[in-house]
Design a protein around this motif. Sequence first.
Motif, PDB file in Angstrom:
ATOM      1  N   TYR A 171      -1.156 -29.138 -15.862  1.00  0.00           N
ATOM      2  CA  TYR A 171      -0.225 -29.793 -16.786  1.00  0.00           C
ATOM      3  C   TYR A 171       0.877 -30.477 -15.992  1.00  0.00           C
ATOM      4  N   ILE A 172       1.097 -31.758 -16.287  1.00  0.00           N
ATOM      5  CA  ILE A 172       2.127 -32.495 -15.550  1.00  0.00           C
ATOM      6  C   ILE A 172       3.134 -33.082 -16.559  1.00  0.00           C
ATOM      7  N   PRO A 173       4.362 -33.344 -16.075  1.00  0.00           N
ATOM      8  CA  PRO A 173       5.370 -33.868 -16.999  1.00  0.00           C
ATOM      9  C   PRO A 173       5.083 -35.307 -17.422  1.00  0.00           C
ATOM     10  N   LEU A 174       5.838 -35.792 -18.389  1.00  0.00           N
ATOM     11  CA  LEU A 174       5.602 -37.131 -18.926  1.00  0.00           C
ATOM     12  C   LEU A 174       6.515 -38.189 -18.311  1.00  0.00           C
ATOM     13  N   LEU A 505       3.912 -30.233 -25.852  1.00  0.00           N
ATOM     14  CA  LEU A 505       4.350 -31.537 -26.348  1.00  0.00           C
ATOM     15  C   LEU A 505       5.127 -32.314 -25.293  1.00  0.00           C
ATOM     16  N   PHE A 506       5.616 -31.601 -24.276  1.00  0.00           N
ATOM     17  CA  PHE A 506       6.402 -32.233 -23.218  1.00  0.00           C
ATOM     18  C   PHE A 506       5.574 -32.420 -21.939  1.00  0.00           C
ATOM     19  N   LEU A 507       4.276 -32.183 -22.062  1.00  0.00           N
ATOM     20  CA  LEU A 507       3.387 -32.213 -20.889  1.00  0.00           C
ATOM     21  C   LEU A 507       2.166 -33.084 -21.173  1.00  0.00           C
ATOM     22  N   GLN A 508       1.464 -33.495 -20.115  1.00  0.00           N
ATOM     23  CA  GLN A 508       0.135 -34.063 -20.305  1.00  0.00           C
ATOM     24  C   GLN A 508      -0.829 -33.310 -19.392  1.00  0.00           C
ATOM     25  N   ALA A 509      -2.048 -33.151 -19.884  1.00  0.00           N
ATOM     26  CA  ALA A 509      -3.022 -32.350 -19.145  1.00  0.00           C
ATOM     27  C   ALA A 509      -3.902 -33.251 -18.292  1.00  0.00           C
ATOM     28  N   LYS A 510      -4.141 -32.825 -17.070  1.00  0.00           N
ATOM     29  CA  LYS A 510      -4.981 -33.602 -16.154  1.00  0.00           C
ATOM     30  C   LYS A 510      -6.141 -32.722 -15.705  1.00  0.00           C
ATOM     31  N   SER A 511      -7.343 -33.235 -15.882  1.00  0.00           N
ATOM     32  CA  SER A 511      -8.533 -32.475 -15.514  1.00  0.00           C
ATOM     33  C   SER A 511      -8.958 -32.904 -14.114  1.00  0.00           C
ATOM     34  N   ILE A 512      -9.222 -31.946 -13.238  1.00  0.00           N
ATOM     35  CA  ILE A 512      -9.598 -32.261 -11.859  1.00  0.00           C
ATOM     36  C   ILE A 512     -10.929 -31.566 -11.537  1.00  0.00           C
ATOM     37  N   ALA A 513     -11.890 -32.353 -11.053  1.00  0.00           N
ATOM     38  CA  ALA A 513     -13.179 -31.780 -10.642  1.00  0.00           C
ATOM     39  C   ALA A 513     -13.405 -32.132  -9.179  1.00  0.00           C
ATOM     40  N   GLU A 514     -13.570 -31.129  -8.349  1.00  0.00           N
ATOM     41  CA  GLU A 514     -13.782 -31.366  -6.915  1.00  0.00           C
ATOM     42  C   GLU A 514     -15.177 -30.897  -6.520  1.00  0.00           C
TER      43      GLU A 514
END
Length: 523
Positions: A171-174, A505-514
């Motif tokens: 989860y990263i900020p906006l 609501l104050f975050l956005q989710a980032k999916s990471i596949a390595e």
Amino acid sequence: MNTFTNEPLTDFSKAENKNKMLAALEKVSHECGKTYPLIINGEEIMTKATIQSINPSNVDQTIGIVSKASKHEAEKALEAAYNTFTLCADWKSTTPKIRADYCFKAAQRLQEQRFEFAAWMTYEVGKNWAEADADVAEAIDFLNFYGHEAIRFGKGGDVLQYPGEKNELVYIPLGVCVVIPPWNFPLAILVGMTSAAFVTGNTVVLKPSSETPVIAYKFVKLLEEIGLPPGVVNYVPGSGSEVGDYLVTHPKTRMIAFTGSKDVGLHINELAAKTAPTQKWIKRVIVEMGGKDTIIVDKDCNFESAVDGVIASAFGFSGQKCSACSRVVIDESLYDKFIEQLVQKAKTITIDEAQKNPPMGPVSSKQAFTSILNYIEIGKKEGELVLGGKKIEKNGYYIEPTIIKDVSPTARIAQEEIFGPVLACIKSKSFDESLAIVNNTMYGLTGAVYSNNKKNLDKAKHEFYIGNLYLNRKCTGALVGVHPFGGFNMSGTDSKAGGNDYLLLFLQAKSIAEKENVPGNSR
Ligand code: NAD
């Protein structure tokens, strides 16, 4: 581990606490009338234009004279917040734990200065001691709760693992969050929205209500004292239509967290939906708005407890809570007796200057005073006035607790938010009819049912269409973590402040596949 517990309320029947509050009121009274700057990127800026904050209990007393931002300063604040978000290493690379520690430290400071913060609210917005103390306690709760929540979100979300890959959800900020709070919980709501924004890594432009800019300043100073980096929270009181609109429409604003009236909330939602030419994102909007909150009194119920619950919900803080009961729907078998009891109880509510700790103080402003009295005049034509209905001749904005009976469910005073000590009583023939009445407004915030009938309580759980339902208790007094708070329909986006979903609501989710290193396949 989340060790959050709610902050206990102060027991003012204890001499020690009473004396501390009296000392805080005395201290704060000597500090009233001072001037306050804007705070942008840690810099204090005095402006020619000012906002005068006055005591609604005694309109001759100035609480503070606060610098008033124009578009020029609003732009500066936005740039400061944007640059801090994008460039400031102290903020960008900070861990959730470090950000949460700012919340925990701020909560501790508030605990230490609890009586002083409560005293400021008593003067600035007319809260009696218990209401002001509860406001500080809720602010402490938000800080602690969101601190723990930020650490939880910092660990990322759960995902399935795909063979040959390492899969993560972080989860990263906006970005820049414009925070616009109302005056009625001038500390708790402001602290809740502001801390949720910064603890998740965003930066903030805070435009407080023009009725309560001093208490807002005190909190922003507290954040400075605990070492929050400059530019993370920028304080710009100013006109809603000028500075508020400017901030909402600004292309560098990433999200808006608003709590206030329906009209302003809808206006903000509309403005934020328009995309400026240089804008790179769809703005995220939280708008929490008004209510027309109703209590159902069923024919089989604990009568005394229902009377007490309605009185507390309707007249606590002069009915100026978004959760306040402004309609009571009573089964016809109890109707006359119930209203008689309500009137008896409400008659005993004394009204005085908030500093003297009366059961009921003034309403917040001249504008509110005029609007509530106007609604009472409308109500007198729509039903029968059985208690109150008048202003009280004192040097502030005092209105009697008012009860109007025989109100039609579609009358204006049964449909529109009054936001004052005015209760409409509606007669109902059955529980089903009561449910139909409670659901007949555009709002959907809080409500309660007093009933001993399990089937009816279950029916209310399914059919009472509101964000916060209370069974056999009053409809005010939501606790952080216990009663996540927010409404349906025109009461807002149901963001559930003080709940486990709120920080999302104050975050956005980032999916990471390595892709994992497969032996012998490295060429
Ligand atoms: P308001 O809508 O008048 O003001 C709220 C905030 O919006 C203030 O800071 C104000 O300066 C700002 N503002 C005004 N015009 C603006 C504009 N054009 N652009 C941007 N900002 C603007 O509300 P209020 O009188 O401060 O608060 C009372 C209202 O808030 C009631 O309707 C109450 O029900 C509601 N409320 C809702 C909740 C909830 O959680 N749902 C909680 C508390 C209060």
